[in-house]
Design a protein around this motif. Structure first.
Motif, PDB file in Angstrom:
ATOM      1  N   GLY A   1      49.983  38.326  51.872  1.00 47.66           N
ATOM      2  CA  GLY A   1      50.002  37.676  50.566  1.00 47.66           C
ATOM      3  C   GLY A   1      50.371  38.631  49.457  1.00 47.66           C
ATOM      4  N   GLN A   2      50.036  38.262  48.220  1.00 48.68           N
ATOM      5  CA  GLN A   2      50.268  39.090  47.025  1.00 48.68           C
ATOM      6  C   GLN A   2      51.737  39.482  46.895  1.00 48.68           C
ATOM      7  N   ARG A   3      52.647  38.533  47.082  1.00 47.68           N
ATOM      8  CA  ARG A   3      54.077  38.853  47.065  1.00 47.68           C
ATOM      9  C   ARG A   3      54.515  39.353  45.686  1.00 47.68           C
ATOM     10  N   ASP A   4      54.041  38.720  44.632  1.00 47.77           N
ATOM     11  CA  ASP A   4      54.429  39.160  43.288  1.00 47.77           C
ATOM     12  C   ASP A   4      53.950  40.582  43.010  1.00 47.77           C
ATOM     13  N   ALA A   5      52.727  40.872  43.397  1.00 46.09           N
ATOM     14  CA  ALA A   5      52.190  42.221  43.189  1.00 46.09           C
ATOM     15  C   ALA A   5      52.958  43.245  44.008  1.00 46.09           C
ATOM     16  N   LYS A   6      53.335  42.892  45.216  1.00 46.54           N
ATOM     17  CA  LYS A   6      54.072  43.834  46.060  1.00 46.54           C
ATOM     18  C   LYS A   6      55.470  44.101  45.500  1.00 46.54           C
TER      19      LYS A   6
ATOM     20  N   ASP B   1      45.965  30.594  37.289  1.00 45.13           N
ATOM     21  CA  ASP B   1      47.070  31.273  36.624  1.00 45.13           C
ATOM     22  C   ASP B   1      46.652  31.955  35.325  1.00 45.13           C
ATOM     23  N   VAL B   2      45.407  31.792  34.915  1.00 45.72           N
ATOM     24  CA  VAL B   2      44.979  32.326  33.620  1.00 45.72           C
ATOM     25  C   VAL B   2      45.104  33.843  33.597  1.00 45.72           C
ATOM     26  N   LEU B   3      44.649  34.519  34.648  1.00 48.73           N
ATOM     27  CA  LEU B   3      44.677  35.976  34.675  1.00 48.73           C
ATOM     28  C   LEU B   3      46.103  36.507  34.637  1.00 48.73           C
TER      29      LEU B   3
ATOM     30  N   VAL C   1      51.567  46.152  34.627  1.00 48.84           N
ATOM     31  CA  VAL C   1      50.350  45.383  34.931  1.00 48.84           C
ATOM     32  C   VAL C   1      50.678  44.356  35.999  1.00 48.84           C
ATOM     33  N   SER C   2      49.911  44.347  37.062  1.00 49.28           N
ATOM     34  CA  SER C   2      50.123  43.395  38.155  1.00 49.28           C
ATOM     35  C   SER C   2      48.807  42.701  38.470  1.00 49.28           C
ATOM     36  N   VAL C   3      48.881  41.404  38.651  1.00 54.02           N
ATOM     37  CA  VAL C   3      47.694  40.590  38.913  1.00 54.02           C
ATOM     38  C   VAL C   3      47.710  40.139  40.364  1.00 54.02           C
ATOM     39  N   LEU C   4      46.614  40.369  41.067  1.00 56.71           N
ATOM     40  CA  LEU C   4      46.487  39.944  42.460  1.00 56.71           C
ATOM     41  C   LEU C   4      45.682  38.655  42.515  1.00 56.71           C
ATOM     42  N   ASP C   5      46.132  37.738  43.338  1.00 59.25           N
ATOM     43  CA  ASP C   5      45.514  36.417  43.435  1.00 59.25           C
ATOM     44  C   ASP C   5      44.331  36.440  44.398  1.00 59.25           C
ATOM     45  N   ASP C   6      43.457  35.455  44.227  1.00 59.25           N
ATOM     46  CA  ASP C   6      42.379  35.254  45.192  1.00 59.25           C
ATOM     47  C   ASP C   6      42.971  34.906  46.546  1.00 59.25           C
ATOM     48  N   LEU C   7      42.358  35.396  47.606  1.00 62.69           N
ATOM     49  CA  LEU C   7      42.829  35.108  48.955  1.00 62.69           C
ATOM     50  C   LEU C   7      42.264  33.777  49.430  1.00 62.69           C
ATOM     51  N   THR C   8      43.130  32.973  50.003  1.00 69.56           N
ATOM     52  CA  THR C   8      42.716  31.686  50.547  1.00 69.56           C
ATOM     53  C   THR C   8      42.260  31.865  51.994  1.00 69.56           C
ATOM     54  N   VAL C   9      41.739  30.782  52.571  1.00 70.33           N
ATOM     55  CA  VAL C   9      41.324  30.822  53.974  1.00 70.33           C
ATOM     56  C   VAL C   9      42.517  31.154  54.860  1.00 70.33           C
TER      57      VAL C   9
ATOM     58  N   ALA D   1      60.022  58.474  30.476  1.00 71.47           N
ATOM     59  CA  ALA D   1      58.557  58.527  30.591  1.00 71.47           C
ATOM     60  C   ALA D   1      58.116  57.817  31.868  1.00 71.47           C
ATOM     61  N   LYS D   2      56.959  58.227  32.384  1.00 74.13           N
ATOM     62  CA  LYS D   2      56.491  57.604  33.620  1.00 74.13           C
ATOM     63  C   LYS D   2      55.722  56.324  33.317  1.00 74.13           C
ATOM     64  N   SER D   3      55.694  55.442  34.282  1.00 71.37           N
ATOM     65  CA  SER D   3      55.035  54.144  34.137  1.00 71.37           C
ATOM     66  C   SER D   3      53.904  54.051  35.151  1.00 71.37           C
ATOM     67  N   ASN D   4      52.680  54.266  34.686  1.00 74.37           N
ATOM     68  CA  ASN D   4      51.520  54.092  35.556  1.00 74.37           C
ATOM     69  C   ASN D   4      51.207  52.600  35.715  1.00 74.37           C
ATOM     70  N   ILE D   5      50.335  52.285  36.648  1.00 74.73           N
ATOM     71  CA  ILE D   5      50.155  50.894  37.076  1.00 74.73           C
ATOM     72  C   ILE D   5      48.698  50.480  36.903  1.00 74.73           C
ATOM     73  N   LEU D   6      48.490  49.247  36.437  1.00 74.12           N
ATOM     74  CA  LEU D   6      47.162  48.645  36.344  1.00 74.12           C
ATOM     75  C   LEU D   6      47.122  47.408  37.218  1.00 74.12           C
ATOM     76  N   LEU D   7      46.192  47.383  38.174  1.00 76.81           N
ATOM     77  CA  LEU D   7      46.027  46.246  39.085  1.00 76.81           C
ATOM     78  C   LEU D   7      44.785  45.461  38.688  1.00 76.81           C
ATOM     79  N   LEU D   8      44.959  44.146  38.514  1.00 73.86           N
ATOM     80  CA  LEU D   8      43.844  43.270  38.158  1.00 73.86           C
ATOM     81  C   LEU D   8      43.649  42.242  39.259  1.00 73.86           C
ATOM     82  N   GLY D   9      42.415  42.000  39.601  1.00 73.19           N
ATOM     83  CA  GLY D   9      42.147  40.987  40.609  1.00 73.19           C
ATOM     84  C   GLY D   9      40.721  41.091  41.120  1.00 73.19           C
ATOM     85  N   PRO D  10      40.194  40.001  41.669  1.00 73.82           N
ATOM     86  CA  PRO D  10      38.811  40.002  42.158  1.00 73.82           C
ATOM     87  C   PRO D  10      38.632  40.951  43.330  1.00 73.82           C
ATOM     88  N   THR D  11      37.387  41.190  43.696  1.00 69.68           N
ATOM     89  CA  THR D  11      37.095  42.117  44.771  1.00 69.68           C
ATOM     90  C   THR D  11      37.597  41.586  46.105  1.00 69.68           C
TER      91      THR D  11
END
Length: 432
Positions: free
Chosen positions: A78-83, A297-299, A323-331, A125-135
């Motif tokens: 999963g997480q195709r957009d983040a990848k 989609d809010v995050l 900034v990249s947002v990771l989605d909740d994993l489904t079953v 300049a370098k571009s560092n990364i921020l990952l957002l998403g639930p545990t």
């Protein structure tokens, strides 16, 4: 007897080619030796060629963004957009590192640059990364997999253990110390590594405008301390120990080419984004509004203002432009994590059982039950191993004492704890 007078004794000659000052444009004379401008140019060309060759040899071999993405697909479900976002960001970062190495190789000792072009003075300049998403959605695992494909040193740090210098806890320089240790003491190689800082949301200011009378040693102060090393600076790092002392041995490391990836769950950030989007207002005479974005989609609509309101400093956010947002994993995602990746969890346990010549089999219903349990517990992919350990604990305890077991079957009943995994004994019948 007459004496032969030479009129050429006072004319200096080039020590390397023998030409005198009348035969060349410029002759640089020193004590006991001279060199002409032609020999200097020849030496410069030789040195430049060697430096250029060394830069090509030491340059990182870069996979393309598509190759990075395909590698991540093999290990991360999963997480195709983040990848895709990470693939482009990491490729651009190390392309910039290689570019700077080549530019440095063509720089002469006198400070003159060969083959200057219209973009010669442009610094990327370098571009560092921020990952957002639930545990449990794979933030840390994505960073680990990226470091593996790029073949660079990698360390994981926890932001909650960091404090300002002078207080009990870890200084931010200890992160760099661990990166040097991961590079076996090679400071130059460590300067091209990846640092993943987890739980970055835990150092956000939670008090808003209401400043505490006590010193915030693990919140805003840590953000301030991280600013310089994330942006890029030459940091002095102690070789041993967690604190810098006056007589302690230190090494200097340039952090400009270190890629920083920060990750956090950011619990409550969705509420801040929803208020900004005007999703709903409560109270008397409230006007209910409906946005086009769903809860999932809010995050993904986060911006810098939302992160500032959450408690991160604006200058800290500015150093994490990707900034990249990771989605909740489904079953279904968790089912794939159990079976599909190259090092899937079920394959790991099958390898453990294979050491005892036992085949481990999970039915489709069992895999679905395990994934459903993880979703219900809210632990994500991180909780899958704990669930399987609980299911197989009794079996792994008994199995070494039974040499007649060929196969262990885990069905839905065993996955939900209603029964034990079934041991299939074939060897006893075969011997008989």
């Amino acid at each position: 007897m007459g004496q032969v007078v030479s009129y050429n004794e006072e004319i200096p000659n080039c020590t390397f080619c023998g030409k005198n000052e009348h035969q060349v444009h410029k002759l640089v004379t020193g004590p006991g030796a001279s060199i002409c401008d032609e020999c200097i140019e020849l030496c410069v060309d030789i040195i430049s060629d060697e430096r250029r060759h060394d830069a090509e040899v030491n340059a990182l071999r870069l996979p393309t963004p598509r190759q990075i993405f395909e590698y991540l697909e093999r290990y991360v479900v999963g997480q195709r957009d983040a990848k895709r976002t990470l693939s482009v960001a990491v490729y651009n970062h190390y392309k910039r590192v290689n570019m700077e190495m080549r530019e440095k190789a063509t720089r002469l000792v006198a400070g003159r640059i060969c083959n200057r072009g219209p973009l010669a003075d442009v610094e990327v300049a370098k571009s560092n990364i921020l990952l957002l998403g639930p545990t449990g959605v794979g933030k840390t695992y994505l960073a680990q997999t990226l470091a593996r494909i790029m073949n660079v040193p990698f360390v994981i740090a926890d932001a909650t253990t960091l404090t300002e210098a002078g207080y009990v806890g870890d200084d931010v320089e200890t992160i760099l110390q661990r990166l040097i240790q991961a590079s076996d003491g090679d400071v130059e190689r460590a300067g091209k590594g990846i640092i993943y800082i987890d739980e970055i949301d835990k150092i956000a200011r939670k008090s808003g405008e209401n400043v505490s009378i006590t010193r915030d040693v693990s919140g805003e102060g840590v953000q301030q301390a991280l600013l310089k090393i994330i942006e890029g600076t030459v940091a002095s790092v102690p070789v041993e120990g967690l604190r810098k002392h006056r007589d302690q041995e230190t090494v200097s490391i340039d952090t400009r080419n270190i890629l920083f990836i920060c990750g956090g769950a950011f619990v409550g950030l969705e509420d801040i984004i929803s208020r900004r989007l005007g999703k709903h207002e409560s109270g008397f005479n409230s006007v209910w509004k409906q946005t086009e974005a769903s809860d999932d989609d809010v995050l993904g609509q986060v911006n810098a203002d939302d992160l500032v309101e959450y408690g991160l400093l604006p200058e800290f956010i500015g150093r994490l432009p990707v900034v990249s947002v990771l989605d909740d994993l489904t079953v279904r995602d968790l089912e794939k994590i159990l079976e599909t990746p190259a090092n899937a969890l079920i394959k790991q346990y099958q390898k453990l059982f294979a050491v005892d010549d036992v085949r481990l089999t999970f039915t489709e219903d069992a895999i679905t039950a395990i994934a459903t349990t993880a979703v219900n517990q809210g632990t994500g992919a991180r909780g899958l191993r704990a669930i399987i350990e609980r299911i197989l604990e009794s079996t792994m305890f008994q199995l070494p004492d039974h040499d007649d077991v060929d196969e262990v079957v885990v069905d839905a009943s065993a996955a939900t704890g209603k029964s034990e995994p079934r041991m299939v004994r074939h060897r006893a019948r075969r011997v008989a």
